[in-house]
Design a protein around this motif. Structure first.
Motif, PDB file in Angstrom:
ATOM      1  N   ASP A 108      -7.206  90.477  17.040  1.00 33.40           N
ATOM      2  CA  ASP A 108      -6.681  89.185  16.531  1.00 33.40           C
ATOM      3  C   ASP A 108      -5.331  89.347  15.828  1.00 33.40           C
ATOM      4  O   ASP A 108      -5.171  88.989  14.657  1.00 33.40           O
ATOM      5  CB  ASP A 108      -7.672  88.537  15.549  1.00 33.40           C
ATOM      6  N   LYS A 109      -4.391  89.936  16.549  1.00 34.98           N
ATOM      7  CA  LYS A 109      -3.037  90.120  15.996  1.00 34.98           C
ATOM      8  C   LYS A 109      -3.051  90.925  14.702  1.00 34.98           C
ATOM      9  O   LYS A 109      -2.348  90.628  13.736  1.00 34.98           O
ATOM     10  CB  LYS A 109      -2.366  88.768  15.772  1.00 34.98           C
ATOM     11  N   ASN A 140      -7.758  91.397  11.851  1.00 33.42           N
ATOM     12  CA  ASN A 140      -9.171  91.748  11.746  1.00 33.42           C
ATOM     13  C   ASN A 140      -9.445  93.071  12.462  1.00 33.42           C
ATOM     14  O   ASN A 140      -8.583  93.613  13.155  1.00 33.42           O
ATOM     15  CB  ASN A 140     -10.035  90.640  12.346  1.00 33.42           C
TER      16      ASN A 140
END
Length: 269
Positions: free
Chosen positions: A58-59, A62
């Motif tokens: 998630d970029k 996370n």
């Protein structure tokens, strides 16, 4: 009172927070759940990431469990499969030979006993090798068989030191000596070790292969003697150990095929 390592304990607690229901977690959520400081969680995640126990998703905001955790899990399941499948086979090998018999896997530079069938004969009961026993792979005959599919470069990476520890006069003292022994055993398809790790203990080992043909374990017969008795060899000891290893190889392969079919059926549902 037992001593613990706080950093290790905290790192393991982070890993156990991930689950099938929550495969992705962020640092703020982990901080809230575990009660650690944000800086501590961040450092732990960085360390776990460097070791590939977690990876960013998630970029980069996370994390999820990484391949190192999967490798640990697969290794554990594989050893459990081999132990469960192997027990009745080495029980039969023990009954056929009268010797103490084992299934052994390699874990890095060690070999580990995962199944055992102790001898019923009084004069062979001095062989005390239990499940979980670890021995140095370079000094034990089982290790020679388990490293038979390694190249010299892979073996050198595993043993970068100039000299290897000798346990008896028959222990390989260098990687070159070890590689020669590994090649010799690989060519004939089995190993006979006489006092290479411990004086007065000899073994016959044969490799167990998985569905891809990789050496994953060995079946062994062990006796308390400096040399393997010629009567036992002439009575088919090597053949019996190799047959046990072949049976286990086939069962592992069949188990993998069943698991693959089960996975295919699950994916179709």
């Amino acid at each position: 009172m037992s001593e613990t390592v706080p950093g290790l304990e905290r790192g393991l607690k982070i890993l156990t927070e991930f689950s099938a229901r929550e495969p992705v977690l962020g640092a703020p959520e982990l901080t809230k759940r575990l009660g650690f400081s944000r800086s501590t969680v961040f450092r732990l995640l960085q360390t776990l990431e460097s070791l590939k126990f977690v990876e960013r998703v998630d970029k980069d905001r996370n994390f999820s469990l990484g391949p190192a955790v999967l490798q640990l899990g697969y290794g554990f399941l594989a050893s459990m499969d081999i132990a469960c499948i192997g027990q009745p086979v080495i029980d039969s090998l023990r009954d056929a030979t009268g010797l103490a018999c084992h299934v052994v896997i390699r874990d890095g530079r060690d070999i580990v006993v995962v199944a055992r069938a102790p001898s019923h004969l009084p004069h062979f009961r001095s062989v005390k090798i239990n499940v979980g026993t670890r021995l140095p792979a370079h000094a034990a005959t089982h290790g020679f068989a388990l490293m038979a599919d390694l190249t010299f470069d892979e073996l050198r990476a595993l043993y970068p030191e100039r000299n290897l520890r000798r346990f008896t006069s028959l222990t390989p003292g260098t990687v070159e000596e070890l590689y020669d022994r590994v090649l010799e055993d690989a060519r004939r398809g089995y190993s006979i070790g006489e006092s290479s790790f411990e004086s007065g203990i000899s073994v016959v080992s044969a490799p167990i292969r998985d569905a891809k043909g990789k050496f994953v374990a060995v079946a062994t017969a062990t006796l308390p003697a400096s040399k393997v008795d010629m009567v036992l060899l002439e009575g088919g000891l090597v053949r019996k150990v190799k047959e046990a290893a072949d049976v286990l190889s086939r069962r592992l392969s069949q188990g993998a095929q069943v698991a693959s079919k089960d996975l295919e059926r699950a994916e179709l549902q």
